[in-house]
Design an enzyme around this catalytic site. Structure first.
Site, PDB file in Angstrom:
ATOM      1  CE  LYS A 127       5.729  -5.364  -6.131  1.00 59.18           C
ATOM      2  NZ  LYS A 127       5.311  -4.008  -5.755  1.00 59.18           N
ATOM      3  CE  LYS A 208       5.490  -9.994   1.031  1.00 61.22           C
ATOM      4  NZ  LYS A 208       5.663  -8.585   0.691  1.00 61.22           N
ATOM      5  CE  LYS A 211      -0.211  -2.892   1.383  1.00 63.88           C
ATOM      6  NZ  LYS A 211       0.804  -2.685   0.408  1.00 63.88           N
TER       7      LYS A 211
END
Ligand code: TYM
Length: 355
Positions: A127, A208, A211
């Site tokens: 991130k 993956k 969201k």
């Protein structure tokens, strides 16, 4: 038969009933990976244990966010969880920021967590990669998560594969704290389903499903998508140039494997039975059509229940307030135990109050 007092059940590591804790961030649209890797298992096993499920809005502000969106997404996610079948009679569902013990526990745990443990976290590296500056909260994210789990003396933490490292860190933090201060925490175990723990992106089956990318066309099936959208996304899923419908670890066949895995979790069938279901399929078109039908059948009732729940915000907020009350009744005594352990001068409840 084993009998224990209420105090023994709620404080210290001797919790009589097996406790489960898990959480989900209200960021982006909840997608099929969240459902198959986490929510479905939470619902299916909620009769077996004492369960706490948390919408972790404090984690959601570790990256850029829009406050109005966060309010909306927090309620939406809670409604999705109830719609998936989280039953307030059997499980406690609450919003993290409504229970202040989480922030306080995080601070205390911070002071016993070596910085190097956090810098090693893969999610932090992913991130923060390419960003000029990241918040301290993003680095500290796993400590807040450890606090979530440890406050409830949870034995089991059912998560998808991507959260395993964070749960292992929570174990390390619990063990370190226990080594210094005595048996304060239950050391939790990650519980990862054998199938569905890593649902991959439909547009890129080696990454993956997430969201955060669910707004990208063709990446995910969102739990609240209408049947047409689900059909469209799955029919567009990336596969390979072959025509063999079988489970495989071959990265070339990751797309087909992902579709079969999705079908397998939904139907609850074995690998062999799933492959048999497709022996008469004519190519990947047929495979996608049948997987889409299974997903639509699974998600349609959830979407209908969600629409009813989101229509009555007052009732939804009431359910969440009841959840937060119960969460406080468990987490506050544990927080007090932590405070006393580290040496905070809290009022001594055993002393007479006459002087
Ligand atoms: P979050 O919000 O990213 O995801 C919620 C749950 O969904 C699982 N999941 C998946 N499973 C299979 N395939 C996928 N593609 C997929 N994508 C997501 C996640 O593994 C997770 O179980 N840090 C956590 C939230 C959290 C938490 C906690 C979890 C905060 N405190 C305490 C457990 C215990 C997170 O961001 O999950």
């Amino acid at each position: 038969m084993q009998t224990t007092t209420t105090t023994e059940q709620t404080s210290g590591p001797n919790v009589a009933q097996r406790r489960v804790f898990s959480g989900v961030q209200p960021t982006g649209d909840p997608q099929l990976g969240n459902y198959l890797g986490a929510f479905k298992g939470w619902v299916d096993r909620q009769d077996e244990k004492e369960n706490f499920f948390c919408v972790v809005d404090m984690h959601a502000i570790t990256v850029d966010h829009d406050p109005a969106e966060l309010v909306r997404q927090t309620r939406e996610l809670a409604a999705v969880l109830f719609a998936c079948g989280i039953n307030p009679e059997k499980s406690t569902l609450f919003v993290q920021s409504q229970v202040s013990a989480h922030a306080e526990a995080c601070w205390i745990l911070n002071c016993f967590t070596p910085l190097g443990w956090l810098e090693r976290m893969t999610q932090f590296k992913d991130k923060s990669a390419g960003r000029g500056s990241v918040s301290t909260g993003l680095l500290d994210y796993p400590v807040l998560m450890a606090g979530d789990i440890l406050l409830y003396s949870a034995h089991e933490v059912p998560v998808g594969d991507d959260q395993k490292q964070h749960v292992e860190l929570a174990r390390d933090i619990a063990q370190r704290f226990n080594n210094i201060f005595g048996d304060i925490f239950v050391v939790p175990e990650p519980v990862i389903q054998e199938v569905g723990a890593r649902v991959m992106g439909l547009n890129d089956p080696v990454a993956k499903m997430s969201k955060s990318y669910s707004h990208i066309r063709g990446h995910a099936v969102r739990i609240l998508d209408d049947p047409k959208e689900i059909q469209r996304s799955i029919m567009r899923a990336v596969t390979d140039s072959g025509n063999e419908i079988r489970f495989s670890n071959d990265p070339e066949k990751a797309g087909v494997n992902n579709l079969l895995e999705i079908y397998r979790v939904i139907t609850g069938k074995s690998e062999g039975d799933v492959e048999t279901d497709f022996t008469d399929a004519r190519g990947y078109g047929d495979l996608k059509k049948r997987v889409a039908e299974a997903v639509i059948e699974e998600l349609a009732p959830i979407r209908n229940r969600y629409n009813e729940l989101i229509d009555d915000i007052t009732e939804l907020d009431r359910l969440l307030a009841v959840g937060a009350d119960h969460a406080r009744s468990i987490s506050e005594p544990k927080l007090e135990e932590m405070k006393r352990a580290v040496g905070f001068a809290l009022p001594d409840r055993t002393r007479s109050s006459t002087r």
